[in-house]
Motif scaffolding. Sequence first.
Motif, PDB file in Angstrom:
ATOM      1  N   UNK A   1       0.831  -1.203   0.000  1.00  9.89           N
ATOM      2  CA  UNK A   1       0.000   0.000   0.000  1.00  9.89           C
ATOM      3  C   UNK A   1       0.868   1.257   0.000  1.00  9.89           C
ATOM      4  N   UNK A   2       1.923   1.250   0.814  1.00  9.50           N
ATOM      5  CA  UNK A   2       2.778   2.436   0.914  1.00  9.50           C
ATOM      6  C   UNK A   2       3.653   2.630  -0.318  1.00  9.50           C
ATOM      7  N   UNK A   3       4.341   1.556  -0.732  1.00  9.43           N
ATOM      8  CA  UNK A   3       5.380   1.704  -1.743  1.00  9.43           C
ATOM      9  C   UNK A   3       4.879   1.520  -3.182  1.00  9.43           C
ATOM     10  N   UNK A   4       3.916   0.652  -3.384  1.00  9.91           N
ATOM     11  CA  UNK A   4       3.402   0.423  -4.736  1.00  9.91           C
ATOM     12  C   UNK A   4       2.241   1.357  -5.080  1.00  9.91           C
ATOM     13  N   UNK A   5       1.379   1.607  -4.098  1.00  8.87           N
ATOM     14  CA  UNK A   5       0.206   2.448  -4.358  1.00  8.87           C
ATOM     15  C   UNK A   5       0.410   3.893  -3.915  1.00  8.87           C
ATOM     16  N   UNK A   6       1.458   4.130  -3.120  1.00  9.86           N
ATOM     17  CA  UNK A   6       1.741   5.492  -2.680  1.00  9.86           C
ATOM     18  C   UNK A   6       0.719   6.060  -1.712  1.00  9.86           C
ATOM     19  N   UNK A   7       0.090   5.198  -0.929  1.00  7.92           N
ATOM     20  CA  UNK A   7      -0.941   5.618   0.014  1.00  7.92           C
ATOM     21  C   UNK A   7      -0.347   5.710   1.419  1.00  7.92           C
TER      22      UNK A   7
ATOM     23  N   UNK B   1      -8.908 -15.489  24.075  1.00  9.42           N
ATOM     24  CA  UNK B   1      -8.325 -14.860  22.890  1.00  9.42           C
ATOM     25  C   UNK B   1      -8.328 -13.351  23.090  1.00  9.42           C
ATOM     26  N   UNK B   2      -7.229 -12.702  22.714  1.00 10.11           N
ATOM     27  CA  UNK B   2      -7.168 -11.244  22.723  1.00 10.11           C
ATOM     28  C   UNK B   2      -7.405 -10.763  21.295  1.00 10.11           C
ATOM     29  N   UNK B   3      -8.414  -9.924  21.126  1.00 14.06           N
ATOM     30  CA  UNK B   3      -8.769  -9.438  19.785  1.00 14.06           C
ATOM     31  C   UNK B   3      -8.624  -7.922  19.709  1.00 14.06           C
ATOM     32  N   UNK B   4      -7.998  -7.479  18.609  1.00  8.81           N
ATOM     33  CA  UNK B   4      -7.892  -6.051  18.317  1.00  8.81           C
ATOM     34  C   UNK B   4      -8.706  -5.762  17.064  1.00  8.81           C
ATOM     35  N   UNK B   5      -9.801  -5.031  17.246  1.00  9.04           N
ATOM     36  CA  UNK B   5     -10.596  -4.569  16.100  1.00  9.04           C
ATOM     37  C   UNK B   5     -10.044  -3.226  15.640  1.00  9.04           C
ATOM     38  N   UNK B   6      -9.965  -3.045  14.354  1.00  8.63           N
ATOM     39  CA  UNK B   6      -9.345  -1.824  13.837  1.00  8.63           C
ATOM     40  C   UNK B   6     -10.052  -1.312  12.591  1.00  8.63           C
ATOM     41  N   UNK B   7     -10.259  -0.017  12.560  1.00 16.95           N
ATOM     42  CA  UNK B   7     -10.625   0.690  11.332  1.00 16.95           C
ATOM     43  C   UNK B   7      -9.474   1.639  11.033  1.00 16.95           C
ATOM     44  N   UNK B   8      -8.875   1.481   9.869  1.00 16.08           N
ATOM     45  CA  UNK B   8      -7.700   2.250   9.469  1.00 16.08           C
ATOM     46  C   UNK B   8      -8.081   3.178   8.324  1.00 16.08           C
ATOM     47  N   UNK B   9      -7.662   4.442   8.431  1.00 16.54           N
ATOM     48  CA  UNK B   9      -7.993   5.381   7.368  1.00 16.54           C
ATOM     49  C   UNK B   9      -6.742   6.035   6.798  1.00 16.54           C
ATOM     50  N   UNK B  10      -6.882   6.568   5.595  1.00 11.55           N
ATOM     51  CA  UNK B  10      -5.772   7.201   4.894  1.00 11.55           C
ATOM     52  C   UNK B  10      -5.703   8.680   5.246  1.00 11.55           C
ATOM     53  N   UNK B  11      -4.626   9.343   4.785  1.00  8.73           N
ATOM     54  CA  UNK B  11      -4.489  10.781   5.037  1.00  8.73           C
ATOM     55  C   UNK B  11      -5.610  11.564   4.353  1.00  8.73           C
ATOM     56  N   UNK B  12      -6.264  10.964   3.369  1.00  6.89           N
ATOM     57  CA  UNK B  12      -7.388  11.622   2.691  1.00  6.89           C
ATOM     58  C   UNK B  12      -8.716  11.370   3.397  1.00  6.89           C
ATOM     59  N   UNK B  13      -8.673  10.591   4.493  1.00  6.90           N
ATOM     60  CA  UNK B  13      -9.887  10.347   5.262  1.00  6.90           C
ATOM     61  C   UNK B  13     -10.728   9.188   4.783  1.00  6.90           C
ATOM     62  N   UNK B  14     -10.196   8.354   3.875  1.00  6.16           N
ATOM     63  CA  UNK B  14     -10.938   7.200   3.382  1.00  6.16           C
ATOM     64  C   UNK B  14     -10.627   5.970   4.236  1.00  6.16           C
ATOM     65  N   UNK B  15     -11.647   5.279   4.681  1.00  7.15           N
ATOM     66  CA  UNK B  15     -11.442   4.059   5.455  1.00  7.15           C
ATOM     67  C   UNK B  15     -10.930   2.961   4.527  1.00  7.15           C
ATOM     68  N   UNK B  16      -9.715   2.482   4.794  1.00  5.71           N
ATOM     69  CA  UNK B  16      -9.070   1.543   3.888  1.00  5.71           C
ATOM     70  C   UNK B  16      -9.042   0.129   4.433  1.00  5.71           C
ATOM     71  N   UNK B  17      -9.307  -0.041   5.727  1.00  8.06           N
ATOM     72  CA  UNK B  17      -9.259  -1.388   6.302  1.00  8.06           C
ATOM     73  C   UNK B  17     -10.158  -1.513   7.522  1.00  8.06           C
ATOM     74  N   UNK B  18     -10.883  -2.614   7.571  1.00  4.25           N
ATOM     75  CA  UNK B  18     -11.485  -3.069   8.828  1.00  4.25           C
ATOM     76  C   UNK B  18     -10.903  -4.444   9.093  1.00  4.25           C
ATOM     77  N   UNK B  19     -10.359  -4.639  10.285  1.00  5.32           N
ATOM     78  CA  UNK B  19      -9.738  -5.925  10.579  1.00  5.32           C
ATOM     79  C   UNK B  19      -9.962  -6.336  12.022  1.00  5.32           C
ATOM     80  N   UNK B  20      -9.816  -7.634  12.236  1.00  6.53           N
ATOM     81  CA  UNK B  20      -9.826  -8.217  13.583  1.00  6.53           C
ATOM     82  C   UNK B  20      -8.571  -9.079  13.698  1.00  6.53           C
TER      83      UNK B  20
END
Length: 237
Positions: free
Chosen positions: A165-171, A201-220
Amino acid sequence: MKKYQTVAEKIKERIIAGQYKPQSLLPNQSELAKEFGVSKITIKNALDRLAHEGLVYKKSGMGTCVLGIAPMLGRHDSSVDSISGLTAQQGSEHVSSKVIKFDVAFPSEDICQKLNLKSNDPVYKIIRLRLLDNEPFILEHTYMPVGLVPNLSKDVLEHSIYSYIHHELGIRFGGAYRKIHAAKPDEYDLKYLGAAQDTPILEVEQILWTVNGSNIEYSRARNLYDARSYTVVEIND
């Protein structure tokens, strides 16, 4: 690794080895920059990373003081607000990935809400087992919009998605919202993490967004209760 990460790791090794002792001051940024052959900005970023991990304490007018290794910090623990990803944290020589599921589908109502998508916006549905030194470590359930992360492949999944995402897509990532909680094991935890029916089990739920404010990932991200902890360092400025 980026230059600042390499420098941070070298300074960290010196702290662990006792070359830089607790309560002592590190050489100033100009001296470190000259020694490592990098810019002062790179040194600043390296020290910021170490401060983020609780290894040093930066105070204006005082310099950078060595705190040492916190006695409660485990080798595989992660800062609760790190968005660097497992490969960057532990090193590519230690981390590998097994792809369990990789599909493209239309999102459920819940995923639409979490990623701000329409029902006809396709998403990747990914399940990966992350291995640390060839041992099961974390089980990741991930959803990403196809429109934001085009051409994702199994080869990428077997290495680092974030690097792609960082190096190939430049995000660039802007930030993340996380919720950490205990959970009961599911069928995937039993099969791939080696959990028993009563293993917490320890679970980390995450919503990750880009510098443009677009949500790019939801993960567990799920791990056995004793495999990894998530730490917070608070600094009183």
